[in-house]
Design an enzyme around this catalytic site. Structure first.
Site, PDB file in Angstrom:
ATOM      1  NE  ARG A 198      -3.610  -2.460  -0.071  1.00 24.86           N
ATOM      2  CZ  ARG A 198      -3.339  -3.542  -0.790  1.00 24.86           C
ATOM      3  NH1 ARG A 198      -2.254  -3.579  -1.566  1.00 24.86           N
ATOM      4  NH2 ARG A 198      -4.129  -4.592  -0.770  1.00 24.86           N
ATOM      5  CD  GLU A 234      -5.942  -1.369   2.258  1.00 26.31           C
ATOM      6  OE1 GLU A 234      -6.516  -1.411   1.152  1.00 26.31           O
ATOM      7  OE2 GLU A 234      -5.696  -2.378   2.938  1.00 26.31           O
ATOM      8  CB  SER A 263      -9.665  -3.571   3.388  1.00 28.73           C
ATOM      9  OG  SER A 263     -10.192  -4.759   2.834  1.00 28.73           O
TER      10      SER A 263
END
Length: 292
Positions: free
Chosen positions: A165, A285, A215
């Site tokens: 990420r 995230e 998420s």
């Protein structure tokens, strides 16, 4: 307000443009239709000494209620997609889902994992998006960006500093303009089948009937964030209009006019609870920006 033929909105809420339908107001908001307009906006902001915030689909982001100062630019009208044999070059504002569909119709495999991700190409590059065993870094071979000095730079894969990420654009303040994906020929029917399977898995497990950011937390080493949250008894927990999904504990959904602050407060509550119960730190995230 006008800059040449570009409309710049003042004191505009981001909520109507966000995938989660949350977000405070910004001082200035513009939606360029061409790369030239984007360059003009960046030049205007530089002359006015205004901070700049670049967004695609606002699908992995929470803007707090206090909003953002400076110029916010939405890239969703920059969405051209070009196919050349095994490569696809897409503008930063192009929907990742559409790019995956284009790849399938041209018999190119490698983007099946992206078939249901409601984000933009620029966002996928910025966050090194991924799902179902695939990641952006596996298929991107070049990215064009406008740098803070307004120069245009082309980054090779080796220069993108992809990680979990993460990409170099989280540090260098470059504005992603387009990306080139290099894919592999395959049967359209096989590609479509893999896309259908991934989309079925999403629909079966994810709360797609409410706005969400997907998420919320990164996967902690040795654990699954959703299971930790579920085992902490947090499913259905609500702050304001935002709720920990009863269908998938790793998601937070906007069920009743939630705000960015609601979202952030619920995230903090989940982090504290999971840390206390399992001594595991959950890292977000989703990005959280703006003033309270």
């Amino acid at each position: 307000m006008k800059l040449n033929d570009i409309t710049i909105l003042e004191n505009q809420s981001l909520a109507p443009y966000a995938y989660t339908q949350v977000g405070g107001k910004v001082d200035y908001l513009a939606i360029p239709k061409t790369q030239l307009e984007l360059q003009q906006l960046l030049h205007w902001a530089k002359l006015k000494e205004q901070p700049v915030h670049i967004f695609g689909r606002l699908s992995n982001l929470v803007v707090r209620n206090g909003g953002l100062h400076g110029l916010s630019i939405l890239l969703h009208d920059l969405r051209d997609i070009k196919v050349d044999q095994r490569t696809i070059t897409a503008d930063a504002g192009a929907d990742l889902i559409i790019v995956a569909e284009v790849a399938m119709t041209h018999g190119l495999t490698g983007l099946e994992w992206a078939a249901g991700i409601p984000g933009s190409v620029g966002g996928a590059i910025f966050m090194n998006a991924g799902a179902y065993g695939g990641q952006t870094e596996m298929v991107v071979t070049a990215v064009t960006a406008i740098m803070p000095d307004l120069s245009i730079q082309i980054f090779k894969l080796s220069e993108l500093e992809f990680g979990y990420r993460h990409s170099i654009f989280q540090e260098n303040s470059g504005v992603i303009v387009s990306a080139t994906f290099t894919l592999t020929p395959d049967l359209k029917s096989d590609i479509q089948l893999r896309m259908d399977v991934n989309n079925y898995r999403r629909a079966d497990k994810q709360p797609l009937n409410y706005p969400s950011n997907g998420s919320v937390f990164k996967r902690p080493e040795g654990y699954f964030a959703g299971k930790l949250i579920m085992d902490s008894g947090l499913q259905g927990t609500r702050i304001g209009g935002i709720e920990v999904s009863k269908k998938h504990a790793g998601f937070m959904v906007n069920i009743n006019n939630g705000t960015g602050n609601d979202y952030e407060d619920l995230i903090h509550h989940v982090q504290v609870t999971v840390k206390k119960k399992f001594n595991v730190t959950l890292e977000t995230e989703v990005r959280i920006i703006g003033e309270r």
